[in-house]
Enzyme design. Sequence first.
Site, PDB file in Angstrom:
ATOM      1  CE  LYS A  22      -1.733   1.664   4.016  1.00 29.00           C
ATOM      2  NZ  LYS A  22      -1.360   3.089   4.203  1.00 29.00           N
ATOM      3  CG  ASN A  23       2.577   2.645   3.573  1.00 27.93           C
ATOM      4  OD1 ASN A  23       1.375   2.860   3.443  1.00 27.93           O
ATOM      5  ND2 ASN A  23       3.171   2.557   4.753  1.00 27.93           N
ATOM      6  CB  CYS A 116      -4.534  10.691  11.077  1.00 25.26           C
ATOM      7  SG  CYS A 116      -2.969  10.029  11.614  1.00 25.26           S
ATOM      8  CG  ASP A 307       3.618   1.516   9.425  1.00 25.24           C
ATOM      9  OD1 ASP A 307       3.192   2.354  10.232  1.00 25.24           O
ATOM     10  OD2 ASP A 307       3.773   1.760   8.210  1.00 25.24           O
ATOM     11  NE  ARG A 399      -6.408   4.092   5.988  1.00 23.69           N
ATOM     12  CZ  ARG A 399      -5.411   4.369   6.824  1.00 23.69           C
ATOM     13  NH1 ARG A 399      -5.607   4.346   8.124  1.00 23.69           N
ATOM     14  NH2 ARG A 399      -4.234   4.696   6.380  1.00 23.69           N
TER      15      ARG A 399
HETATM   16  C1  UD1 Z   1       4.651   6.988   6.327  1.00 23.26           C
HETATM   17  C2  UD1 Z   1       3.803   5.750   6.194  1.00 23.26           C
HETATM   18  C3  UD1 Z   1       3.352   5.265   7.553  1.00 23.26           C
HETATM   19  C4  UD1 Z   1       4.546   5.065   8.459  1.00 23.26           C
HETATM   20  C5  UD1 Z   1       5.414   6.312   8.490  1.00 23.26           C
HETATM   21  C6  UD1 Z   1       6.708   6.122   9.262  1.00 23.26           C
HETATM   22  C7  UD1 Z   1       2.717   5.963   4.035  1.00 23.26           C
HETATM   23  C8  UD1 Z   1       1.448   6.187   3.294  1.00 23.26           C
HETATM   24  N1  UD1 Z   1       2.646   6.061   5.364  1.00 23.26           N
HETATM   25  O1  UD1 Z   1       3.826   7.997   6.905  1.00 23.26           O
HETATM   26  O2  UD1 Z   1       2.658   4.024   7.390  1.00 23.26           O
HETATM   27  O3  UD1 Z   1       4.101   4.764   9.755  1.00 23.26           O
HETATM   28  O4  UD1 Z   1       5.777   6.710   7.151  1.00 23.26           O
HETATM   29  O5  UD1 Z   1       7.432   5.054   8.744  1.00 23.26           O
HETATM   30  O6  UD1 Z   1       3.742   5.676   3.458  1.00 23.26           O
HETATM   31  N2  UD1 Z   1       6.494  14.875  10.658  1.00 23.26           N
HETATM   32  C9  UD1 Z   1       6.535  16.237  10.983  1.00 23.26           C
HETATM   33  N3  UD1 Z   1       6.472  17.150   9.967  1.00 23.26           N
HETATM   34  C10 UD1 Z   1       6.367  16.796   8.662  1.00 23.26           C
HETATM   35  C11 UD1 Z   1       6.324  15.411   8.335  1.00 23.26           C
HETATM   36  C12 UD1 Z   1       6.395  14.472   9.362  1.00 23.26           C
HETATM   37  O7  UD1 Z   1       6.636  16.597  12.151  1.00 23.26           O
HETATM   38  O8  UD1 Z   1       6.317  17.674   7.792  1.00 23.26           O
HETATM   39  C13 UD1 Z   1       6.565  13.874  11.738  1.00 23.26           C
HETATM   40  C14 UD1 Z   1       5.271  13.051  11.857  1.00 23.26           C
HETATM   41  O9  UD1 Z   1       4.315  13.719  12.623  1.00 23.26           O
HETATM   42  C15 UD1 Z   1       5.774  11.791  12.497  1.00 23.26           C
HETATM   43  C16 UD1 Z   1       7.177  11.614  11.915  1.00 23.26           C
HETATM   44  O10 UD1 Z   1       7.548  12.900  11.420  1.00 23.26           O
HETATM   45  O11 UD1 Z   1       5.862  11.947  13.888  1.00 23.26           O
HETATM   46  C17 UD1 Z   1       7.263  10.595  10.805  1.00 23.26           C
HETATM   47  O12 UD1 Z   1       6.367  10.920   9.782  1.00 23.26           O
HETATM   48  P1  UD1 Z   1       6.589  10.514   8.257  1.00 23.26           P
HETATM   49  O13 UD1 Z   1       7.853   9.729   8.104  1.00 23.26           O
HETATM   50  O14 UD1 Z   1       6.411  11.724   7.440  1.00 23.26           O
HETATM   51  O15 UD1 Z   1       5.363   9.517   8.046  1.00 23.26           O
HETATM   52  P2  UD1 Z   1       4.312   9.536   6.884  1.00 23.26           P
HETATM   53  O16 UD1 Z   1       4.966   9.809   5.582  1.00 23.26           O
HETATM   54  O17 UD1 Z   1       3.150  10.358   7.282  1.00 23.26           O
END
Ligand code: UD1
Length: 418
Positions: A22-23, A116, A307, A399
């Site tokens: 999915k990711n 979320c 995850d 999902r």
């Molecule tokens: C993706 C994955 C999710 C996984 C996560 C971490 C998908 C669709 N989802 O989510 O399943 O759990 O990576 O491996 O691929 N953060 C900030 N500011 C930002 C962006 C992120 O503070 O601009 C923080 C987030 O709140 C979180 C951390 O960074 O605490 C990691 O987030 P991120 O790696 O961006 O995860 P996602 O891409 O949302």
Amino acid sequence: MQKLIVNGGKRLRGELSLQGSKNSALPVMAATLLCGEECVLTNCPKLSDIYAASRILNCVGCRCSFSGNTAVISSESITESSIPEELMLEMRSSIIFLGAMLGRAGECTVSCPGGCELGPRPIDMHLAALRKMGVNIRESGGKIVCRTAGRIHGAKISLPFPSVGATENIILCAVKAEGETIINNAAREPEICDLCGFLRACGAEISGDGESRIVINGKAKLHGCEYSIMPDRIAGATYLSMTAATRGEIVLKNACVGAMEPFLSVLEQTGCSIFTTEDTIYLRSGSRLKAINDRIRTMPHPGFPTDAQAVLMAALVTAEGTSVFEENIFDCRYRHTDALVKMGADIQVLGKIAVIKGVEKLCGANVEATDLRGGAAMAAAALAAEGRTEISKICHIDRGYEKIEEAVRCLGGDMERV
Ligand code: UD1
């Protein structure tokens, strides 16, 4: 409202072919916007998040069709550069369409994805990086309005944290930008490599993916291609955890063994026998699992994946001894523990720490899925528990898992959707 009914206590045993990731599929679907031609994606999982992504593509003018696990996406003509709020809210990862739309059309309006079920998920790193590439961003009334004067240009970007989504958004915006983009402290997750593999198949010039420094040379034009989505390492971790929890035996085929190494090396410490070939994982768990001595710290790849935290916990609640998790990625990622406790688990949560004292057995209960992986953890615990479990709010589970009840039944488990 649909529910899963699980009659636990049966050892899972058999062969399972792993679904596509999915990711990985979601950012690749967004990336098809950059090609302006037909793309064929094989091994695409049939999931509600994938259909949400196709609704976004439809809304901006693309044509998407699915046949089995193949998606055909044509992005010849884009008619719209705004993504309506109701589509943005359907899934948090809709934000990766921002970078792709900017790369394609030079402008895009989206709504804030908001929080979320895992807690607040800001996008400050995404926006700061896009601004560095010449995108003018205005936030007003819950909308993020992005415009550019001329072509987006490459930039040198150092991320404060290796965010997966921010790395993907930068790559998507950079592949058609003018000049070179360098991402330092980039996320190294296997799904980033899969996205780059797809983009290279479309003619993009990218190097360093899988490492902390990614270099992208912008190309004026990309073309369509046929691409196979990588297997889902988190679904793989889930079915292995379910098998371990029920003291069963599984041959997991079509697996991304290398990408799963951080998970497998921890799971092996529970005493399971694990053998791997290039794309197959064999696991056997004959007796009670052992608790894991070292603290299990979730970290960006190649650390232990956040995850997989919930599903491994579901297996460890009946292990012999005490295991400790430290969740370092998300603030609210222990919401599944109440349901596990209701089923008889002994779990204490304090901030980012969860202490799991192994109990002899779990008992079935009525529980509600709190989030995608938390719901899968409840399903794993239910399979190991004595008696009947009813899991509601399974839209969370759907999902990320393609027909979870059929996969479990093919391993001899008793799980039904009603
Ligand atoms: C993706 C994955 C999710 C996984 C996560 C971490 C998908 C669709 N989802 O989510 O399943 O759990 O990576 O491996 O691929 N953060 C900030 N500011 C930002 C962006 C992120 O503070 O601009 C923080 C987030 O709140 C979180 C951390 O960074 O605490 C990691 O987030 P991120 O790696 O961006 O995860 P996602 O891409 O949302």
